[in-house]
Write a protein that holds these residues in place. Sequence first.
Motif, mmCIF file in Angstrom:
data_model
loop_
_atom_site.group_PDB
_atom_site.id
_atom_site.type_symbol
_atom_site.label_atom_id
_atom_site.label_comp_id
_atom_site.label_asym_id
_atom_site.label_seq_id
_atom_site.Cartn_x
_atom_site.Cartn_y
_atom_site.Cartn_z
ATOM 1 N N ASP A 142 0.850 -1.183 0.000
ATOM 2 C CA ASP A 142 0.000 0.000 0.000
ATOM 3 C C ASP A 142 0.892 1.243 0.000
ATOM 4 O O ASP A 142 2.021 1.202 0.488
ATOM 5 N N ALA A 143 0.346 2.334 -0.510
ATOM 6 C CA ALA A 143 1.102 3.594 -0.569
ATOM 7 C C ALA A 143 1.105 4.232 0.817
ATOM 8 O O ALA A 143 0.422 5.223 1.071
ATOM 9 N N ASP A 144 1.879 3.643 1.679
ATOM 10 C CA ASP A 144 1.902 4.036 3.087
ATOM 11 C C ASP A 144 3.376 4.247 3.464
ATOM 12 O O ASP A 144 4.219 3.381 3.205
ATOM 13 N N ALA A 145 3.677 5.407 4.053
ATOM 14 C CA ALA A 145 5.079 5.782 4.296
ATOM 15 C C ALA A 145 5.826 4.731 5.125
ATOM 16 O O ALA A 145 6.988 4.413 4.840
ATOM 17 N N ARG A 181 -2.817 9.862 -2.331
ATOM 18 C CA ARG A 181 -2.087 8.897 -1.499
ATOM 19 C C ARG A 181 -1.028 8.169 -2.350
ATOM 20 O O ARG A 181 0.117 7.990 -1.928
ATOM 21 N N VAL A 182 -1.418 7.787 -3.565
ATOM 22 C CA VAL A 182 -0.461 7.125 -4.466
ATOM 23 C C VAL A 182 0.665 8.095 -4.822
ATOM 24 O O VAL A 182 1.850 7.734 -4.801
ATOM 25 N N GLN A 183 0.301 9.350 -5.100
ATOM 26 C CA GLN A 183 1.331 10.355 -5.456
ATOM 27 C C GLN A 183 2.335 10.521 -4.309
ATOM 28 O O GLN A 183 3.546 10.588 -4.538
ATOM 29 N N ARG A 184 1.819 10.573 -3.084
ATOM 30 C CA ARG A 184 2.731 10.713 -1.925
ATOM 31 C C ARG A 184 3.611 9.464 -1.797
ATOM 32 O O ARG A 184 4.796 9.544 -1.498
ATOM 33 N N GLY A 185 3.020 8.309 -2.053
ATOM 34 C CA GLY A 185 3.782 7.054 -1.985
ATOM 35 C C GLY A 185 4.896 7.020 -3.022
ATOM 36 O O GLY A 185 6.011 6.571 -2.745
ATOM 37 N N VAL A 186 4.594 7.507 -4.213
ATOM 38 C CA VAL A 186 5.616 7.547 -5.272
ATOM 39 C C VAL A 186 6.767 8.452 -4.822
ATOM 40 O O VAL A 186 7.950 8.076 -4.914
ATOM 41 N N ALA A 187 6.426 9.625 -4.302
ATOM 42 C CA ALA A 187 7.468 10.569 -3.864
ATOM 43 C C ALA A 187 8.319 9.953 -2.751
ATOM 44 O O ALA A 187 9.556 10.073 -2.750
ATOM 45 N N GLY A 193 15.129 6.061 -2.925
ATOM 46 C CA GLY A 193 15.975 5.463 -3.961
ATOM 47 C C GLY A 193 15.381 4.220 -4.604
ATOM 48 O O GLY A 193 16.096 3.414 -5.209
ATOM 49 N N LEU A 194 14.063 4.059 -4.491
ATOM 50 C CA LEU A 194 13.425 2.864 -5.046
ATOM 51 C C LEU A 194 12.881 3.117 -6.453
ATOM 52 O O LEU A 194 12.528 4.255 -6.788
ATOM 53 N N LYS A 195 12.801 2.054 -7.236
ATOM 54 C CA LYS A 195 12.041 2.097 -8.494
ATOM 55 C C LYS A 195 10.593 1.891 -8.090
ATOM 56 O O LYS A 195 10.292 0.961 -7.328
ATOM 57 N N VAL A 196 9.705 2.759 -8.581
ATOM 58 C CA VAL A 196 8.311 2.685 -8.136
ATOM 59 C C VAL A 196 7.393 2.301 -9.295
ATOM 60 O O VAL A 196 7.315 3.010 -10.309
ATOM 61 N N ASN A 197 6.711 1.177 -9.143
ATOM 62 C CA ASN A 197 5.697 0.716 -10.088
ATOM 63 C C ASN A 197 4.335 0.834 -9.412
ATOM 64 O O ASN A 197 4.241 1.121 -8.208
ATOM 65 N N ALA A 198 3.281 0.578 -10.166
ATOM 66 C CA ALA A 198 1.938 0.599 -9.568
ATOM 67 C C ALA A 198 1.040 -0.345 -10.349
ATOM 68 O O ALA A 198 1.340 -0.717 -11.482
ATOM 69 N N GLN A 208 -5.293 7.015 -16.595
ATOM 70 C CA GLN A 208 -4.625 8.257 -17.039
ATOM 71 C C GLN A 208 -3.945 9.000 -15.885
ATOM 72 O O GLN A 208 -2.774 9.393 -15.996
ATOM 73 N N ALA A 209 -4.671 9.205 -14.802
ATOM 74 C CA ALA A 209 -4.106 10.020 -13.709
ATOM 75 C C ALA A 209 -2.910 9.324 -13.050
ATOM 76 O O ALA A 209 -1.975 9.988 -12.589
ATOM 77 N N VAL A 210 -2.935 8.011 -13.032
ATOM 78 C CA VAL A 210 -1.816 7.268 -12.432
ATOM 79 C C VAL A 210 -0.622 7.288 -13.393
ATOM 80 O O VAL A 210 0.516 7.535 -12.990
ATOM 81 N N ALA A 211 -0.898 7.059 -14.673
ATOM 82 C CA ALA A 211 0.193 7.069 -15.666
ATOM 83 C C ALA A 211 0.863 8.445 -15.731
ATOM 84 O O ALA A 211 2.046 8.546 -16.066
ATOM 85 N N ALA A 212 0.109 9.485 -15.405
ATOM 86 C CA ALA A 212 0.657 10.856 -15.486
ATOM 87 C C ALA A 212 1.647 11.160 -14.361
ATOM 88 O O ALA A 212 2.408 12.124 -14.462
ATOM 89 N N ILE A 213 1.653 10.356 -13.311
ATOM 90 C CA ILE A 213 2.587 10.624 -12.196
ATOM 91 C C ILE A 213 3.999 10.389 -12.728
ATOM 92 O O ILE A 213 4.354 9.276 -13.111
ATOM 93 N N PRO A 214 4.834 11.445 -12.780
ATOM 94 C CA PRO A 214 6.072 11.378 -13.554
ATOM 95 C C PRO A 214 7.059 10.292 -13.131
ATOM 96 O O PRO A 214 7.769 9.767 -13.963
ATOM 97 N N ASP A 215 7.112 9.956 -11.869
ATOM 98 C CA ASP A 215 8.168 9.032 -11.435
ATOM 99 C C ASP A 215 7.759 7.566 -11.398
ATOM 100 O O ASP A 215 8.555 6.717 -10.985
ATOM 101 N N ILE A 216 6.550 7.248 -11.827
ATOM 102 C CA ILE A 216 6.172 5.820 -11.880
ATOM 103 C C ILE A 216 6.846 5.188 -13.086
ATOM 104 O O ILE A 216 6.746 5.673 -14.209
ATOM 105 N N SER A 217 7.550 4.085 -12.859
ATOM 106 C CA SER A 217 8.284 3.424 -13.940
ATOM 107 C C SER A 217 7.405 2.498 -14.758
ATOM 108 O O SER A 217 7.605 2.353 -15.967
ATOM 109 N N GLU A 218 6.473 1.817 -14.086
ATOM 110 C CA GLU A 218 5.766 0.723 -14.774
ATOM 111 C C GLU A 218 4.391 0.533 -14.160
ATOM 112 O O GLU A 218 4.232 0.635 -12.939
ATOM 113 N N LEU A 219 3.419 0.252 -15.017
ATOM 114 C CA LEU A 219 2.093 -0.142 -14.532
ATOM 115 C C LEU A 219 1.858 -1.590 -14.934
ATOM 116 O O LEU A 219 2.132 -1.977 -16.085
#
Length: 255
Positions: A142-145, A181-187, A193-198, A208-219
């Motif tokens: 989960d996108a939880d710190a 919450r997902v955006q905060r998790g990606v950040a 220093g992790l590769k972040v997928n979703a 669309q809104a998830v793919a637009a998050i710039p630092d997500i590597s892979e869906l």
Amino acid sequence: MSYLQPASTIIDLGINIDHVATLRNARGTVYPDPLQAALLAEEAGADAITLHLREDRRHIKDADVEVIRPKLLTRMNLESAVTTEMVDFACRIKPQDVCLVPERREEVTTEGGLDIVKYFDVVAAAIRQLQAEGIRVSLFIDADAEQIQAAAEAGAPVIELHTGRYADAHDAAQQQAELERVQRGVAEGIARGLKVNAGHGLHYTNVQAVAAIPDISELNIGHAIVAHAVFVGWQNAVREMKAIMIAARLAGMRK
Ligand SMILES: CC(=O)[C@@H](O)[C@H](O)COP(=O)(O)O
Ligand SMILES: NCC(=O)COP(=O)(O)O
């Protein structure tokens, strides 16, 4: 060497073929063949093939993983429970990626992320065992710190954020809150220093809104693509999803 991952895409699409196997198993036939689905998906632009060998073997079977692994031109992302049986199996097959996921036999689908805080020692041991075989390990969380911090401390280089709560949101306000919450998790993942997928529950009108998050590597997306393929054909369904993701990412970058 079958690992030909191009270094080019701005966001990768891992096609989950589990529900091709669900359809096959519904009648006990040999079709539709998950191998054929994987190869055609690669041809249509998939960057990876994801498959979940569940402990109850309800869709993907051991033989599917064994047959598909050497045939892929991209990479295999094998989703696996954190059990001795499954981790040993993954070590024998040696997919490029293993994503450790939680599993409950009664669930219809994966209901939440793996609790790394609670199962830290067993997850860290599984990561070490898989990494000793040269396998890259991802943790489906989960996108939880707290979970993201634990994932990094356990030694995983990759996390996949569970987007199910975003996908299942009942109204726009809840969906927006889950997206944030997902955006905060990606950040948080990137800061560690992790590769972040979703992935999970993403489809043609919510990706669309998830793919637009710039630092997500892979869906990683499966069920919606198999469902759409019934109407437009498998390769068109893959191409359409990839095009939507890339358009959304480019639009996000231009903002
Ligand atoms: C871990 C995950 O989110 C997906 O792989 C999902 O598990 C797809 O398979 P199921 O539909 O069997 O849950
Ligand atoms: N890890 C998520 C995945 O592989 C695909 O999930 P879904 O699109 O089938 O819900």
